[in-house]
Design an enzyme around this catalytic site. Structure first.
Site, short mmCIF file in Angstrom:
data_model
loop_
_atom_site.label_atom_id
_atom_site.label_comp_id
_atom_site.label_asym_id
_atom_site.label_seq_id
_atom_site.Cartn_x
_atom_site.Cartn_y
_atom_site.Cartn_z
N ARG A 21 33.35 -52.12 -10.69
CA ARG A 21 34.23 -50.98 -10.07
C ARG A 21 33.23 -50.03 -9.45
O ARG A 21 32.32 -49.55 -9.98
CB ARG A 21 34.81 -50.56 -11.37
CG ARG A 21 35.89 -51.67 -12.23
CD ARG A 21 36.61 -51.24 -13.36
NE ARG A 21 37.34 -52.13 -14.11
CZ ARG A 21 38.13 -52.02 -14.45
NH1 ARG A 21 39.20 -50.98 -14.47
NH2 ARG A 21 39.02 -53.10 -15.23
N SER A 137 52.79 -55.86 -32.57
CA SER A 137 52.40 -55.31 -31.44
C SER A 137 52.64 -55.82 -30.17
O SER A 137 52.54 -57.14 -30.25
CB SER A 137 50.77 -54.98 -31.39
OG SER A 137 50.33 -54.36 -30.16
N LYS A 156 48.35 -57.59 -38.64
CA LYS A 156 48.93 -57.53 -37.23
C LYS A 156 49.34 -58.58 -36.86
O LYS A 156 49.06 -59.65 -37.28
CB LYS A 156 47.81 -56.77 -36.29
CG LYS A 156 46.61 -57.90 -35.81
CD LYS A 156 45.73 -57.04 -34.79
CE LYS A 156 44.81 -58.29 -34.53
NZ LYS A 156 43.65 -58.19 -35.36
N SER A 189 52.53 -50.03 -17.55
CA SER A 189 51.93 -49.51 -16.30
C SER A 189 51.41 -50.30 -15.25
O SER A 189 51.34 -49.76 -14.19
CB SER A 189 50.54 -48.31 -16.71
OG SER A 189 49.53 -49.32 -17.26
N HIS A 217 53.58 -43.50 -19.32
CA HIS A 217 54.02 -43.39 -17.81
C HIS A 217 55.42 -43.21 -17.84
O HIS A 217 56.01 -43.47 -17.03
CB HIS A 217 53.70 -44.98 -17.48
CG HIS A 217 52.34 -45.33 -17.53
ND1 HIS A 217 51.44 -44.88 -16.16
CD2 HIS A 217 51.43 -45.83 -18.32
CE1 HIS A 217 50.48 -45.30 -16.69
NE2 HIS A 217 50.04 -45.60 -17.58
N THR A 245 51.60 -38.43 -22.88
CA THR A 245 50.10 -37.84 -22.17
C THR A 245 50.52 -36.55 -21.42
O THR A 245 51.85 -36.53 -21.07
CB THR A 245 49.84 -38.81 -21.30
OG1 THR A 245 48.42 -38.31 -20.80
CG2 THR A 245 50.51 -38.98 -20.16
N LYS A 248 49.54 -37.25 -16.91
CA LYS A 248 49.96 -37.86 -15.82
C LYS A 248 51.10 -37.07 -15.02
O LYS A 248 50.80 -36.11 -14.26
CB LYS A 248 50.44 -39.14 -16.25
CG LYS A 248 49.38 -40.25 -16.51
CD LYS A 248 49.59 -41.80 -17.00
CE LYS A 248 48.40 -42.47 -17.28
NZ LYS A 248 47.73 -42.02 -18.12
N THR A 277 37.32 -33.78 -33.74
CA THR A 277 36.99 -33.69 -32.39
C THR A 277 37.19 -32.37 -31.73
O THR A 277 38.38 -31.86 -32.23
CB THR A 277 38.02 -34.67 -31.40
OG1 THR A 277 37.56 -36.09 -31.78
CG2 THR A 277 37.88 -34.63 -29.93
N THR A 278 36.59 -31.91 -30.95
CA THR A 278 36.69 -30.62 -30.33
C THR A 278 38.29 -30.55 -29.85
O THR A 278 38.56 -31.40 -29.06
CB THR A 278 35.92 -29.90 -29.38
OG1 THR A 278 34.66 -29.90 -30.26
CG2 THR A 278 36.15 -28.54 -28.63
N THR A 363 41.95 -55.07 -16.85
CA THR A 363 43.10 -54.24 -17.06
C THR A 363 44.52 -55.32 -16.78
O THR A 363 45.54 -54.82 -17.21
CB THR A 363 43.17 -53.32 -15.91
OG1 THR A 363 41.79 -52.51 -16.02
CG2 THR A 363 44.12 -52.33 -15.87
#
Length: 407
Positions: A21, A137, A156, A189, A217, A245, A248, A277-278, A363
């Site tokens: 990539r 899932s 799972k 996506s 998405h 999110t 996006k 996490t901050t 991906t």
């Protein structure tokens, strides 16, 4: 061990497969999206049009968003100052969570630094809250969901993509008394297909399972107020946890979950990915809240987005290109080979100033490598014509090249 040799081999393997990539250094120009400047490796600059961005509606340059961010940074400075538990909870974060809860018709929402972290942290924490939890899932769930399910240490089950009959078989085979959760997406996506939300909710009711949907998405783009496909289909009230999110369609940064107040409070209190996490900066939270608030009323922008996607799909189909069309805003063109996908991407950039990154394994599955176009309301007729003409010229060229290599 020769550590350097192992690193060299790992990177060389990617190069040999054509899957290495390459990052393209660009600067987007506020007010002129989707246009940007590409800083070429030779030190020169070239103007390009971005066709693979996830700022689906161009909200990253919307005056309402920018104004809110400027005001917040002038008032509160650059950073949040810490985790949410220490000093990183501000009025901006609370306003954003209020907007998100309202968007999805839920009692509460919780903001994370990204939707990846929101998925990972939530799905990996749920078995702590429901001992013995079994998570079902979808096989094509996002990597963040897979990671969260993998890390939680619980049971799972993976059901075939969008296969409700297979999901039913798996649910029926397990202990009826065991706590259960079905995790899936509304818009996938890479292919742009939709999850069977209503059918999954029916199974959840039948087998007393919780539901967890990733609307990453879809939020901002579907539904009368941008609440996603679950809002569009009037099913949000049947979903226990909605993930979304802010990076996006809302054009900023961050992720979140929306759910009941008790469930959100439990994740807030138990999830390490949230606790340690901050928090996102106040300016980011303010910009995201302004974007969410604005898109609740801007149905015209959503309609223009869908129109642009329909036009591009129609025109690419007219060229005979192998596109996937499930009726969403995502336009994948299947190339089927990593080397040729990269070749097309490079030629589009070098010769036509069109920036679209190749999508390769892991991906997408091997043999389905593709270019994934994301038309938006800020792509005008000129940009559309340039893209279609470029694909028309280059597709036949690459087809001949493939034939030569095969011979």
């Amino acid at each position: 061990m020769d550590y350097s040799a192992h690193l060299d081999k790992a990177l060389n393997d990617l190069h040999e497969e054509g899957r290495y990539r390459t990052f393209i250094d660009i600067v987007r120009h506020n007010g002129t999206f989707p246009h940007a400047t590409w800083h070429r490796p030779d030190g020169t600059d070239q103007e390009v049009t971005v066709w693979c961005g996830n700022d689906y509606l161009g909200m990253g340059q919307h005056p309402v968003v920018l104004s809110a961010m400027h005001e917040a940074i002038d008032e509160a400075g650059a950073g949040s100052g810490g985790t949410r538990n220490i000093s990183g909870t501000t009025v901006y974060h609370k306003q954003l969570e209020t907007e998100l809860a309202d968007l999805h018709g839920k009692e509460a929402a919780l903001v994370f630094t990204s939707a990846y972290i929101a998925n990972d942290a939530t799905l990996s924490t749920l078995p702590l809250l429901f001992p013995g939890l079994i998570i079902y899932s979808d096989s094509l769930n996002h990597a963040s969901m897979i990671e969260g399910v993998r890390r939680n240490g619980g049971a799972k089950r993976i059901f075939r993509h969008n296969d409700v009959a297979h999901l039913r078989e798996l649910l029926a085979a397990d202990d009826p008394a065991a706590p259960k959760l079905i995790a899936f997406e509304s818009v996938y996506s890479m292919d742009g297909d939709f999850g069977p939300i209503e059918a999954i909710c029916d199974l959840a009711d039948e087998f007393n399972a919780l539901t967890y949907i990733d609307e990453v998405h879809a939020v901002g783009m579907y539904g009368p107020r941008g609440g996603g496909v679950s809002e569009r289909d009037r099913l949000a009230h049947r979903i226990d946890i909605i993930n979304g999110t802010l990076a996006k369609a809302f054009g900023v940064m961050g992720g979140y979950i929306a759910a009941s107040e008790r469930l959100v409070d439990a994740i807030r209190s138990y999830a390490p990915g949230f606790i340690f996490t901050t928090s996102i900066p106040p300016a980011i939270a303010a910009g995201a809240a302004a974007s969410v608030r604005h898109l609740k009323t801007d149905q015209a922008l959503r309609e223009r987005h869908q129109t642009q996607a329909s036009i591009l799909k129609l025109r690419l189909k007219g060229l005979g290109l192998p596109i996937i069309d499930h009726g969403s805003h995502i336009v994948p063109v299947i190339v089927g080979d990593p080397v040729h996908t990269k070749m097309l991407s490079d030629m589009l950039l070098d010769q036509f100033g069109i920036y679209v990154q190749p999508i390769n394994f892991p991906t997408v599955p091997r043999g389905t490598e593709r270019l994934r176009f994301t038309p938006s309301p800020v792509h005008g007729p000129r940009e559309m014509d340039t893209l279609v003409n470029a694909m028309d010229q280059l597709w036949s060229h690459c087809a001949l090249n493939r034939a030569d290599m095969a011979g």
